[in-house]
Write a protein that holds these residues in place. Structure first.
Motif, PDB file in Angstrom:
ATOM      1  N   UNK A 136       0.293  13.421   7.615  1.00 18.79           N
ATOM      2  CA  UNK A 136       1.370  12.951   8.477  1.00 18.79           C
ATOM      3  C   UNK A 136       1.832  11.549   8.065  1.00 18.79           C
ATOM      4  N   UNK A 137       3.045  11.213   8.463  1.00 17.51           N
ATOM      5  CA  UNK A 137       3.585   9.901   8.138  1.00 17.51           C
ATOM      6  C   UNK A 137       2.770   8.792   8.796  1.00 17.51           C
TER       7      UNK A 137
ATOM      8  N   UNK B 211       3.313   3.801   3.052  1.00 17.45           N
ATOM      9  CA  UNK B 211       2.829   5.157   3.291  1.00 17.45           C
ATOM     10  C   UNK B 211       3.234   6.084   2.162  1.00 17.45           C
ATOM     11  N   UNK B 212       3.855   7.206   2.528  1.00 21.57           N
ATOM     12  CA  UNK B 212       4.274   8.181   1.520  1.00 21.57           C
ATOM     13  C   UNK B 212       5.774   8.121   1.240  1.00 21.57           C
TER      14      UNK B 212
ATOM     15  N   UNK C 298       0.731   5.922   6.835  1.00 22.15           N
ATOM     16  CA  UNK C 298       1.117   4.529   7.018  1.00 22.15           C
ATOM     17  C   UNK C 298      -0.125   3.666   7.212  1.00 22.15           C
ATOM     18  N   UNK C 299      -1.045   4.148   8.044  1.00 22.26           N
ATOM     19  CA  UNK C 299      -2.282   3.403   8.287  1.00 22.26           C
ATOM     20  C   UNK C 299      -3.161   3.382   7.044  1.00 22.26           C
ATOM     21  N   UNK C 300      -3.201   4.493   6.315  1.00 16.12           N
ATOM     22  CA  UNK C 300      -4.024   4.557   5.106  1.00 16.12           C
ATOM     23  C   UNK C 300      -3.497   3.599   4.040  1.00 16.12           C
TER      24      UNK C 300
ATOM     25  N   UNK D 129       0.816  -1.214   0.000  1.00 11.81           N
ATOM     26  CA  UNK D 129       0.000   0.000   0.000  1.00 11.81           C
ATOM     27  C   UNK D 129       0.846   1.258   0.000  1.00 11.81           C
ATOM     28  N   UNK D 130       0.375   2.279  -0.730  1.00  8.76           N
ATOM     29  CA  UNK D 130       1.100   3.552  -0.838  1.00  8.76           C
ATOM     30  C   UNK D 130       0.110   4.719  -0.747  1.00  8.76           C
ATOM     31  N   UNK D 131       0.630   5.892  -0.396  1.00  4.26           N
ATOM     32  CA  UNK D 131      -0.161   7.128  -0.402  1.00  4.26           C
ATOM     33  C   UNK D 131       0.647   8.227  -1.083  1.00  4.26           C
ATOM     34  N   UNK D 132       0.006   9.383  -1.266  1.00  2.00           N
ATOM     35  CA  UNK D 132       0.786  10.534  -1.712  1.00  2.00           C
ATOM     36  C   UNK D 132       1.361  11.243  -0.482  1.00  2.00           C
TER      37      UNK D 132
END
Length: 209
Positions: A106-107, A142-143, A111-113, A99-102
């Motif tokens: 916050x970190x 995460x990001x 991370x949870x997203x 899983x990744x985010x932009x």
């Protein structure tokens, strides 16, 4: 005139003879099978890596998400259906979803997203009839690993990536006719199971990314 034509024909024939046989059909892949065998025997290439390369070449490995969401839209679900159809043909293989985010948020939140996004993809694949024991949603970057290096919102960075992670119960060496029977059996059974797309609501209250 006839002498000139004969001379031209001989020149063309000589030129053709200087080229390697098969140059017209070889697009650079000739010998790859032997190279792969040598690399496997030397430990430079594993069966999981070979299968992973094939997976990445034959189906899309990435899906994308809306901002601050782990909901699978119709496009993401269609891609996961293609992944599921491919995975069903290789019942001995295990897969991992990252899983990744932009970069917005916050970190800790991202991370949870990223983990929720990986979990959503794995849950969808499981509903297509793939054993949960073959799927892992254990990694969220995460990001920290963006495709596009930007501090702003970018859909390309909001993603999950599915990869081959290994084989179930160390069956990576099972490459005889029995393995072919297993693959064929799973492929036939996959045709009797209905895949579907449904809308999910996994919105979150806290804003992140």
């Amino acid at each position: 005139m006839q002498k000139w034509i004969l001379t031209l024909g001989l020149s063309v024939a000589v030129t053709a003879c200087t080229r390697e046989a098969g140059y017209e059909v070889d697009q650079g892949a000739f010998g790859n099978a032997t190279l792969n065998n040598v690399q496997v025997m030397n430990g430079e290439l594993t069966y999981a890596q070979i299968l992973g390369q094939r997976f990445a070449a034959e189906v899309p490995v990435q899906i994308n998400f809306a901002f601050n969401s782990s909901e699978l839209d119709a496009t993401a679900q269609r891609i996961l259906l293609r992944q599921a159809d491919w995975i069903k043909q290789f019942p001995e293989a295990r897969f991992r979803v990252y899983g990744h985010t932009d970069a917005v948020g916050s970190s800790g939140y991202n991370q949870a997203l990223g983990q929720r996004r990986a979990n959503a993809a794995v849950a969808f694949l499981t509903r297509q009839g793939i054993s949960r024991s073959r799927l892992e949603a254990v990694v969220s970057f995460g990001k920290t690993r963006p495709l596009i290096d930007t501090p702003n919102r970018d859909r390309r960075n909001r993603r999950t990536v599915t990869e081959v992670s290994g084989f179930v119960d160390r069956k990576g060496q099972l490459l005889d006719g029995k393995y072919a029977e297993v693959i064929y059996r799973e492929y036939v059974e996959s045709g009797t199971r209905t895949s579907y797309i449904q809308r999910e609501d996994t919105s979150t209250e806290e804003s992140g990314e």
